[in-house]
Design an enzyme around this catalytic site. Structure first.
Site, PDB file in Angstrom:
ATOM      1  N   LYS A 185      -2.304   0.211 -25.200  1.00  0.00           N
ATOM      2  CA  LYS A 185      -2.588  -0.169 -26.691  1.00  0.00           C
ATOM      3  C   LYS A 185      -1.515   0.055 -27.290  1.00  0.00           C
ATOM      4  O   LYS A 185      -0.727  -0.690 -27.368  1.00  0.00           O
ATOM      5  CB  LYS A 185      -3.884   1.053 -26.964  1.00  0.00           C
ATOM      6  CG  LYS A 185      -4.941   0.808 -26.301  1.00  0.00           C
ATOM      7  CD  LYS A 185      -6.199   1.694 -26.450  1.00  0.00           C
ATOM      8  CE  LYS A 185      -7.445   1.461 -25.760  1.00  0.00           C
ATOM      9  NZ  LYS A 185      -7.736   2.294 -24.407  1.00  0.00           N
TER      10      LYS A 185
ATOM     11  N   GLU B  96      -0.703   4.762  -0.714  1.00  0.00           N
ATOM     12  CA  GLU B  96      -1.469   6.130  -0.731  1.00  0.00           C
ATOM     13  C   GLU B  96      -0.630   7.102  -0.761  1.00  0.00           C
ATOM     14  O   GLU B  96      -0.064   7.504   0.090  1.00  0.00           O
ATOM     15  CB  GLU B  96      -2.604   5.925   0.137  1.00  0.00           C
ATOM     16  CG  GLU B  96      -3.938   5.133  -0.295  1.00  0.00           C
ATOM     17  CD  GLU B  96      -4.615   4.548   0.545  1.00  0.00           C
ATOM     18  OE1 GLU B  96      -4.163   3.932   1.302  1.00  0.00           O
ATOM     19  OE2 GLU B  96      -6.080   4.608   0.688  1.00  0.00           O
TER      20      GLU B  96
ATOM     21  N   ARG C 200      -2.061  -2.898 -18.580  1.00  0.00           N
ATOM     22  CA  ARG C 200      -3.083  -1.918 -18.395  1.00  0.00           C
ATOM     23  C   ARG C 200      -2.904  -0.755 -17.315  1.00  0.00           C
ATOM     24  O   ARG C 200      -2.195  -0.945 -16.503  1.00  0.00           O
ATOM     25  CB  ARG C 200      -4.215  -2.842 -18.095  1.00  0.00           C
ATOM     26  CG  ARG C 200      -5.106  -3.293 -19.058  1.00  0.00           C
ATOM     27  CD  ARG C 200      -6.095  -4.495 -19.000  1.00  0.00           C
ATOM     28  NE  ARG C 200      -6.260  -4.919 -20.146  1.00  0.00           N
ATOM     29  CZ  ARG C 200      -6.887  -4.368 -21.029  1.00  0.00           C
ATOM     30  NH1 ARG C 200      -7.593  -3.268 -20.964  1.00  0.00           N
ATOM     31  NH2 ARG C 200      -6.989  -5.052 -22.340  1.00  0.00           N
TER      32      ARG C 200
ATOM     33  N   TYR D 297       0.890  -1.203  -0.185  1.00  0.00           N
ATOM     34  CA  TYR D 297      -0.077  -0.053  -0.259  1.00  0.00           C
ATOM     35  C   TYR D 297       0.931   1.335   0.078  1.00  0.00           C
ATOM     36  O   TYR D 297       1.848   1.253   0.650  1.00  0.00           O
ATOM     37  CB  TYR D 297      -0.922   0.139   1.137  1.00  0.00           C
ATOM     38  CG  TYR D 297      -2.287  -0.212   0.981  1.00  0.00           C
ATOM     39  CD1 TYR D 297      -2.952   0.512  -0.023  1.00  0.00           C
ATOM     40  CD2 TYR D 297      -3.119  -1.449   1.277  1.00  0.00           C
ATOM     41  CE1 TYR D 297      -4.392   0.207  -0.567  1.00  0.00           C
ATOM     42  CE2 TYR D 297      -4.272  -1.827   0.919  1.00  0.00           C
ATOM     43  CZ  TYR D 297      -5.020  -0.977   0.179  1.00  0.00           C
ATOM     44  OH  TYR D 297      -6.265  -1.338  -0.150  1.00  0.00           O
TER      45      TYR D 297
ATOM     46  N   ASP E  34      -7.464  12.892 -25.488  1.00  0.00           N
ATOM     47  CA  ASP E  34      -7.287  11.425 -24.946  1.00  0.00           C
ATOM     48  C   ASP E  34      -6.549  10.580 -26.112  1.00  0.00           C
ATOM     49  O   ASP E  34      -7.561  10.576 -27.198  1.00  0.00           O
ATOM     50  CB  ASP E  34      -8.812  11.117 -24.750  1.00  0.00           C
ATOM     51  CG  ASP E  34      -8.900   9.416 -24.393  1.00  0.00           C
ATOM     52  OD1 ASP E  34      -7.593   8.904 -24.595  1.00  0.00           O
ATOM     53  OD2 ASP E  34      -9.685   9.094 -23.823  1.00  0.00           O
TER      54      ASP E  34
ATOM     55  N   THR F  77      -4.160   5.685 -22.302  1.00  0.00           N
ATOM     56  CA  THR F  77      -3.794   4.550 -21.610  1.00  0.00           C
ATOM     57  C   THR F  77      -2.375   4.082 -21.991  1.00  0.00           C
ATOM     58  O   THR F  77      -1.736   4.369 -22.856  1.00  0.00           O
ATOM     59  CB  THR F  77      -4.763   3.265 -22.093  1.00  0.00           C
ATOM     60  OG1 THR F  77      -4.952   3.375 -23.604  1.00  0.00           O
ATOM     61  CG2 THR F  77      -6.361   3.609 -21.615  1.00  0.00           C
TER      62      THR F  77
END
Ligand code: DSN
Length: 428
Positions: free
Chosen positions: A227, A55, A233, A53, A198, A224
């Site tokens: 692609k 954050e 991802r 973790y 985008d 992203t």
């Protein structure tokens, strides 16, 4: 054996993964938003980093033990900044839709107006579609292409002057032509809107220098990473300026964009970043900065143009009459079938595509008039222009004999023979 621990701990999942690898190895993936990642990316993605973790952001975390995670996230951020030529990068969005959500949250108040390309004309759900957050919590005024499938920038300008959106979105998922970011920036400026570019579909082409970059024109760029960028991802939000440290609440103005974006990603929308994903993004960005990636990106476009030309020579009807990028949109109704039947027939011939609407499609989205396909994954597997002649011949034959199982199976044997020479993951 591949993934031996998984094979003993969960044979059912292992078997399904092996079957998916076999499916891909026996044919070619032509879905233009998919690709083949490098093995180093897969290793980072499957690493022990998933357990941690973190954050917050590097140097300012809400959990201890993050000194190595900071190294990884800083590498990812620095590589993204250098690759795209920006001064700020947020590498934490879990994927493209969350990245776009963060930009909306950063720049807009609920109910403000957005203008993006309609999904059924090649835009994206998050660009203002009615069933998506972007068309639910904001007032969406989508623009369309002309009858010819091309974006008509004069029409976009006219609509923008009427609507006066707070956010203009320039980005596509099923548009085969180059985007004019300079013109979109002019329009955004005229109506005092923020411009979001985008570039999820074309980021790899931008990096390779075969599509113009929106940097310097758009206020914010999202992409992203899985692609044409060939990564895991995930997503990036890119902009210029520097965030205030510590991140504090600031007005929604252009000079505050880096701070607004970082606060929107965390704590606005997300919790802990996916550190295994961040590491894999860093690995992919290193690859994207290499000289061979430029060759890859150029080959993606050469292959797409060759495939489009070969299909048109066979009489196929392509939206806009060709392509400038990695993607082709074909109206399959002249074959006497719809997109759903075409998708299945091509799948049986070993070529995976997806059904897609064409501009002003009279049919429904579940069985539209078209199919969408492209060259990023085939190019990653080493196919070149001469192979596109073969692919076009198989596609045309499959669409002509879409109801002939025996014929399609014979086509698949030919596709599998070529696929065997180009395995997707050579060093797994
Ligand atoms: N689903 C992606 C695509 O296929 O283009 C967009 O999010």
């Amino acid at each position: 054996m591949l993934y031996p621990h998984l094979a003993s701990q969960d044979p059912e999942i292992h078997a399904a993964i092996m079957a998916e690898l076999a499916r891909r190895s026996e044919g070619f993936d032509l879905i233009p938003s998919e690709n083949v990642t490098q093995t180093g990316v897969l290793e980072a993605l499957g690493s022990i980093l998933t357990d941690k973790y973190s954050e917050g952001y590097p140097g300012k975390r809400y959990y201890g033990g993050n000194e190595h995670i900071d190294v990884i996230e800083n590498l990812a951020r620095d590589r993204a900044k250098a690759l795209f030529g920006v001064t700020h990068a947020n590498v934490q969005p879990y994927s493209g839709s969350p990245a776009n959500q963060a930009v909306y949250m950063a720049l807009l108040n609920p109910g403000e107006k957005v203008m993006g390309l309609s999904l059924s004309f090649g835009g994206h759900l998050t660009h203002g579609h009615g069933v998506n957050f972007s068309g639910t919590f904001f007032e969406s005024h989508p623009y369309s292409t002309g009858e010819d499938g091309w974006i008509n920038y004069d029409e976009v300008e006219k609509q923008a002057k009427e609507v006066r959106p707070k956010l203009l979105v320039c980005g596509t998922t099923a548009y085969p032509r180059a985007l004019d970011f300079v013109r979109m920036a002019q329009i955004a400026k005229e109506v005092d809107a923020f411009l979001l570019a985008d570039i999820s579909h074309i980021a790899g082409l931008v990096v390779a220098g075969v599509h113009a970059s929106p940097v310097g024109h758009a206020d914010v760029v999202t992409t992203t990473t899985h692609k044409t960028l060939c990564g895991p991802r995930g997503a990036l939000i890119l902009c210029n300026g520097l965030p205030s440290m510590p991140l504090k609440a600031v007005p929604k103005t252009r000079e505050n964009i880096p701070t607004l974006v970082d606060r929107a990603v965390f704590p606005g929308l997300q919790g802990g970043p996916h550190n295994h994903q961040t590491a894999a993004i860093a690995v992919a960005l290193k690859h994207a900065a290499s000289p061979e990636f430029k060759i890859y990106g150029a080959q993606v476009v050469k292959n797409a143009k060759k495939l489009a030309d070969a299909l048109m020579a066979l009489g196929c009807k392509l939206v806009t009459g060709g392509t400038d990028n990695h993607l082709i949109l074909m109206d399959v109704t002249p074959f006497g079938i719809g997109g759903a039947v075409a998708e299945v027939a091509l799948g049986k011939a070993g070529l995976t595509v997806n059904k897609n609407t064409v501009p002003y499609d009279p049919r429904k989205a579940f069985d539209p008039s078209g199919i969408r396909f492209g060259t990023p994954a085939m190019t990653s597997r080493g196919l070149v222009e001469k192979d596109m002649e073969f692919i076009s011949e198989i596609m045309h034959a499959a669409l002509t004999h879409a109801d002939d199982e025996t014929f399609l199976a014979a086509l698949k044997t030919r596709v599998t023979a070529l696929a065997a020479q180009h395995p997707p993951y050579i060093d797994l």
